[in-house]
Design a protein around this motif. Sequence first.
Motif, short mmCIF file in Angstrom:
data_model
loop_
_atom_site.label_atom_id
_atom_site.label_comp_id
_atom_site.label_asym_id
_atom_site.label_seq_id
_atom_site.Cartn_x
_atom_site.Cartn_y
_atom_site.Cartn_z
N UNK A 3 0.87 -1.32 0.06
CA UNK A 3 0.13 0.04 -0.06
C UNK A 3 0.95 1.28 -0.11
N UNK A 4 0.60 2.17 -0.80
CA UNK A 4 1.28 3.44 -0.97
C UNK A 4 0.36 4.63 -0.96
N UNK A 5 0.81 5.41 -0.05
CA UNK A 5 -0.22 6.67 0.20
C UNK A 5 0.55 7.99 0.25
N UNK A 21 5.30 13.01 0.27
CA UNK A 21 5.61 12.02 1.11
C UNK A 21 4.92 11.04 0.68
N UNK A 22 5.60 9.57 0.71
CA UNK A 22 4.77 8.54 0.27
C UNK A 22 5.03 7.37 1.54
N UNK A 23 3.92 7.36 2.29
CA UNK A 23 4.05 6.12 3.17
C UNK A 23 3.92 4.78 2.55
N UNK A 24 4.87 3.72 2.78
CA UNK A 24 4.64 2.35 2.12
C UNK A 24 4.22 1.63 3.16
N UNK A 113 2.78 -1.37 -8.21
CA UNK A 113 2.04 -0.88 -7.07
C UNK A 113 2.04 0.66 -7.10
N UNK A 114 0.91 1.27 -7.16
CA UNK A 114 0.72 2.50 -7.15
C UNK A 114 -0.09 3.05 -6.06
#
Length: 124
Positions: A3-5, A21-24, A113-114
């Motif tokens: 999951x990427x946010x 930012x990208x939280x993985x 994944x996106x």
Amino acid sequence: QVQLVESGGGSVQTGGSLRLSCQRSGTISTRPWMAWFRQAPGKEREGVATMSTVIDATYYGDSVKGRFTISRDSIKDTMYLQMNNLTSDDTGMYYCASTNGFTRWDLAANFTYWGQGTQVTVSS
């Protein structure tokens, strides 16, 4: 599953700065590459920058070299994109992506994944 946010998008004036930012999260052991892509209306998705989470390797698109910096906090498993000296050409939806590997880092089809994207708008 990974999951990427993304977060951090917004509206700025020409010459301004933003940090995305990208939280993985999820099963990440086999997804060592993370990247930022962007897409402007009517245009193809474009690779902005990518980095490996296991070796010291980063790549940047020609249009952002010297202005953008990709980085990562391994403890938080969060990737960042520091964007400086923004221009109207940088306007678009910015996406975080992850993959095992690639033949071309700037090809969106190579990423599995996106995230949902975060909008960046630069105005004069």
